[in-house]
Structure formats: structure tokens, C-alpha cells
Write an enzyme that holds these catalytic residues in place. Structure first.
Site, PDB file in Angstrom:
ATOM      1  N   SER A 163       0.809  -1.219   0.000  1.00 25.94           N
ATOM      2  CA  SER A 163       0.000   0.000   0.000  1.00 25.94           C
ATOM      3  C   SER A 163       0.845   1.273   0.000  1.00 25.94           C
ATOM      4  O   SER A 163       1.604   1.524  -0.926  1.00 25.94           O
ATOM      5  CB  SER A 163      -0.974  -0.043   1.182  1.00 25.94           C
ATOM      6  OG  SER A 163      -1.925   0.973   1.108  1.00 25.94           O
ATOM      7  N   ASP A 185      -1.041   1.379  -4.074  1.00 26.48           N
ATOM      8  CA  ASP A 185      -1.880   0.335  -4.672  1.00 26.48           C
ATOM      9  C   ASP A 185      -3.242   0.854  -5.116  1.00 26.48           C
ATOM     10  O   ASP A 185      -4.101   0.074  -5.520  1.00 26.48           O
ATOM     11  CB  ASP A 185      -2.030  -0.858  -3.730  1.00 26.48           C
ATOM     12  CG  ASP A 185      -2.885  -0.571  -2.504  1.00 26.48           C
ATOM     13  OD1 ASP A 185      -2.898   0.592  -2.057  1.00 26.48           O
ATOM     14  OD2 ASP A 185      -3.522  -1.502  -1.984  1.00 26.48           O
ATOM     15  N   ASP A 187      -2.413   6.369  -3.524  1.00 26.85           N
ATOM     16  CA  ASP A 187      -1.303   5.689  -2.855  1.00 26.85           C
ATOM     17  C   ASP A 187      -0.779   4.577  -3.758  1.00 26.85           C
ATOM     18  O   ASP A 187      -1.232   4.413  -4.891  1.00 26.85           O
ATOM     19  CB  ASP A 187      -1.722   5.164  -1.478  1.00 26.85           C
ATOM     20  CG  ASP A 187      -2.703   4.004  -1.552  1.00 26.85           C
ATOM     21  OD1 ASP A 187      -3.377   3.863  -2.591  1.00 26.85           O
ATOM     22  OD2 ASP A 187      -2.788   3.242  -0.577  1.00 26.85           O
ATOM     23  N   ASP A 222      -5.884   2.193  -3.618  1.00 28.47           N
ATOM     24  CA  ASP A 222      -7.154   2.046  -2.892  1.00 28.47           C
ATOM     25  C   ASP A 222      -7.469   3.244  -2.010  1.00 28.47           C
ATOM     26  O   ASP A 222      -8.478   3.244  -1.306  1.00 28.47           O
ATOM     27  CB  ASP A 222      -7.198   0.741  -2.086  1.00 28.47           C
ATOM     28  CG  ASP A 222      -6.195   0.695  -0.937  1.00 28.47           C
ATOM     29  OD1 ASP A 222      -5.366   1.623  -0.823  1.00 28.47           O
ATOM     30  OD2 ASP A 222      -6.236  -0.277  -0.156  1.00 28.47           O
TER      31      ASP A 222
END
Length: 444
Positions: A101, A242, A240, A244
Site C-alpha cells: 500500500s 496500490d 497511494d 485504494d
């Protein structure tokens, strides 16, 4: 039963240190394959962010899944919500994301989605953990799984994102900066907004395996704010590593966090008759959000910190909008998990339908000053049980008189008590937080 490997968001750690090692990740792939192979299609999707370690871990997972007799479908760099969506459309048994993340490149992690695009149920995670205690036993050679790579995964997800934006609206005439944090959205987000008509200035779109979240992206929004001002853009959005979570920036350079994004989306849904129930935030949500929604007559509930808990409460209540101030925004009418691009499109829809700039849309909510003080304590002690601490908290709450909040909670990763106080006046809030912190320190 206590978990040995899975946290609230899969398995995560520093690359090269247990559990993020090639041998353990291969065994994790095998264990997951053993559990999932008892179901139907025996297909598992694998996506990753742009960390250099993703290649190594992808190969390890592929080997483990193959040994268990499952077919691995490799998608390359792909946002976490894209893996959730494509797991459903491919009718796969599960989706796996290799990502840490918003963390630096030297961390990585493995998280799973079930066939319906939601986090794995607890009983499935526990079954995988149980298999990890056994030695790997490979299936017969004729039953080994294969690995295939799909080349059009990004295009499929781009079209899905665009489908969540009304076809009668356009971003024509909008100038926006898009910061992909050198992460998984780098080859997707700019295309989504351009194809909907926006003029896009892209930054953080040159991943090299080492620069993910490095001075760019949603955890470093100053870069986005500076670019918006430099280019005289209407707004900016940053994701960010990833994809999400997101933050946004208005034309003045003001950084808009997840709480304010929730407010904008909920108000627009109310105005257009699409709101179902209320909004779920977390214990850390700013009280300004709660009061602003209250003014609109929109119910608000607080879940524990973590998008897993937000989603659980949304499902319990039947509500469709929820999220965290960190920028995890879940719009269940469109997605099954937090999706930065889709959430940004919901805000852009509000801009188009209200015919207002982003700065005007967020002006209906005023954030309260919020002060967080971390107090380290000795292992084995419980300062939160001390009478003096509870008395000071009660005293502060009385002084706030319903126009603020006090929250004390233990860190889940280190021996810290987090003291959070928010209220209308910053200096008063700082003084109150210090008073409580002193009592916590004195308790041991």
C-alpha cells in the site's frame, strides 16, 4: 483463535525478513491453493504494485499455487480495487494482491480477495493458516496448475472505472493534476480521466521499482498541491501505491482528506436522491464531518480504524458510503472495496452536477483542530485502567461540552497509547491533550 500470519489486511512485512521471504510466500500460495482448490474454477488472479520485490513474490506465489493444482492468472501492475473487480468478472476462486500500500518500497505484503471481490472471510484465512503448519505436498504432475498472463487487464479496468461516471456528463474543460505515487495506477488513472474529457497533467507516473510513495502520492500531497498551483489547474488527485486510497487538492492548493471527500460524496448523493441510509466513518473521523452530516440530516456511525471494519459496519447497516480520513473511500453502489479512482470520479460527478468548483463543495464542512499525542508505556502495564487517567478524560469531556471528542487507544504494533483530542479551539485542544498525556505517563 489468534492469527499467526494474517493481520487486518493480509500478510505484510519487510522484504527478506519473515514472513515476506520467497520460501514462505511460495508456501502461502500452496496453502491458499489447497484451501481454494476445494471449490470450482481453480483460477486465481495475481496483481501487484510497482515494487521491485513484486517480481520475486509473484513467482513464489505462482509456484505455490501450481503445486496445489491451481491456475495462476498474472496481471502485472494493477491497483488493488482492480484485482477485486477482475476477480469477479473472471469468475476466479480468489484474487491476490502483492502490495504494501502506502509503505516504502522495501516493504511488501500479500492480501487476498474472495470470489465476490471482498476480503477473505475469517474462516478461510484460518483454514489457510492451518495448512501453513503442514509440509508442502505437490499434486500429481498431470494435475499441476499453469500460469498465464493477460494483457488487457488494464483496459478492462479502465472501462469499468469510466462506467461509474454518468454517460451524460463530461470532464471537458477541466484541468487536473493526477499523481499516481509511482504506484499501480500509473498506467490507468491518467487514461481514465483523459478519456472522460479532462486535460490531465500526470506526475508520479514513472515507477522504477524503488520510488513508490517516495515524495509523491497520497501520503505526500504537498507535491500535488505545488503542481496544481504551478499549472493553475482546477484540482488535483493523488493515489497511494496500490490505488485504494486518495487525497484531493482544490485550485487554491488546499489538501482535501478522506473525511471531506466523504462529505462531498454524501451531500451529492442526498441532493440527487441516491443516498441510502447514512455514512460510516471511523473512530478517527473528524468531528467536523459528523456535525456537517448532522446539519444535512444524514446519519453517521463510527467503526474501528481499518477499511475492513468500515465495510463490516456498512454491510450491517445496509449503508452504501463509508471510509477513513486516510482516503480509503468505499462506494458500495460501484465497488466492493476502497477504490481511489472510482471515489475521485464520484467527487468529479458532484462538481459537474452542482456546477461548483471543488473549493466550494468542501466549504460546507469545517474540520475541528485535532491533536494526537503518543505516550510510550511499559509492557504489561495498562494505563487506560488508571483512575487518574479516566478522571482527567471525564474532566476534559465536560469542558468540551459536546463540541469535541477525546479518544484513547493502544497502538496495535508498538507499546504506545495514542491520545487524541479534538475541539473548536486549537490551543485549548493542545493543552487538553497534554494534560491527559501527563496522567497516562504518571500512571506507570
Amino acid at each position: 483463535m489468534a492469527r499467526k500470519y494474517f493481520g487486518t489486511d493480509g500478510v505484510r512485512g519487510k522484504v527478506g525478513e519473515f514472513p515476506i521471504t520467497p520460501d514462505f510466500v511460495m508456501k502461502l500460495g500452496w496453502a491458499a491453493g489447497k484451501v481454494l482448490s476445494k471449490k470450482g474454477t481453480k483460477k486465481v488472479l495475481i496483481g501487484k504494485d510497482t515494487r521491485i520485490s513484486g517480481y520475486m513474490l509473484e513467482s513464489a506465489l505462482e509456484a505455490g499455487l501450481s503445486a496445489a493444482g491451481l491456475k495462476a492468472i498474472l496481471m502485472g501492475p494493477m491497483p488493488t480495487p482492480a484485482v477485486a473487480y477482475l476477480t469477479r468478472t473472471f469468475r476466479a476462486e480468489a484474487g491476490i494482491v502483492i502490495s504494501a500500500s502506502h509503505n516504502p518500497f522495501y516493504d511488501n505484503g500479500i492480501k487476498f480477495f474472495s470470489a465476490d471481490g471482498t476480503k477473505l472471510p475469517d474462516d478461510v484465512e484460518m483454514a489457510i493458516e492451518a495448512e501453513l503448519d503442514h509440509e508442502i505436498k505437490c499434486v500429481e504432475s498431470a494435475d499441476l496448475g499453469k500460469a498465464v498472463r493477460i494483457e488487457d487487464a488494464a483496459g478492462r479496468y479502465i472501462e469499468f472505472c469510466k462506467s461509474t461516471f454518468p454517460s451524460n456528463l463530461s470532464l471537458e474543460g477541466l484541468k487536473m493534476v493526477v499523481d499516481c505515487g509511482n504506484g499501480a495506477t500509473y498506467h490507468i488513472a491518467p487514461s481514465v480521466f483523459r478519456e472522460l474529457g479532462a486535460e490531465v497533467i500526470a506526475i508520479g507516473c514513472s515507477p522504477d521499482g524503488l520510488n513508490i510513495n517516495d515524495g509523491v502520492g497520497s501520503t505526500a500531497p504537498d507535491a500535488l498541491a505545488a503542481k496544481v498551483l504551478e499549472c493553475k489547474a482546477d484540482l488535483g488527485v493523488a493515489f497511494d501505491g496500490d490505488g485504494d486510497r486518495l487525497v484531493m487538492v482544490d485550485h487554491t492548493g488546499y489538501i482535501i482528506d478522506g473525511d471531506e471527500i466523504l462529505y462531498i460524496i454524501a451531500r451529492d448523493a442526498l441532493r440527487n436522491g441516491r443516498l441510502k441510509g447514512g455514512v460510516v466513518g471511523t473512530l478517527m473521523a473528524n468531528m467536523g464531518l459528523e456535525l456537517a452530516l448532522q446539519t444535512l440530516g444524514i446519519p453517521f456511525a463510527r467503526a474501528k480504524v481499518g477499511d475492513r471494519y468500515v465495510l463490516e459496519m456498512m454491510n450491517e447497516k445496509g449503508w452504501r458510503i463509508g471510509g477513513e480520513n486516510s482516503g480509503h473511500i468505499i462506494c458500495l453502489d460501484q465497488t466492493t472495496t476502497g477504490d481511489g479512482i472510482v471515489a475521485a470520479l464520484q467527487v468529479l460527478m458532484a462538481i459537474c452536477t452542482a456546477e461548483m468548483p471543488l473549493a466550494k463543495l468542501r466549504s460546507g464542512m469545517s474540520k475541528f483542530p485535532q491533536v494526537l499525542v503518543n505516550v510510550r508505556f511499559a509492557e504489561g502495564k495498562d494505563p487506560l485502567a488508571a483512575d487518574a487517567v479516566n478522571q482527567e478524560v471525564a474532566k476534559v469531556e465536560q469542558e468540551l461540552a459536546g463540541r469535541g471528542r477525546v479518544l484513547l487507544r493502544k497502538s496495535g504494533t508498538e507499546p504506545l497509547i495514542r491520545v487524541m483530542v479534538e475541539g473548536e479551539h486549537e490551543q485549548q485542544v493542545r493543552d487538553m491533550a497534554q494534560r491527559i498525556a501527563q496522567q497516562v505517563e504518571s500512571a506507570f
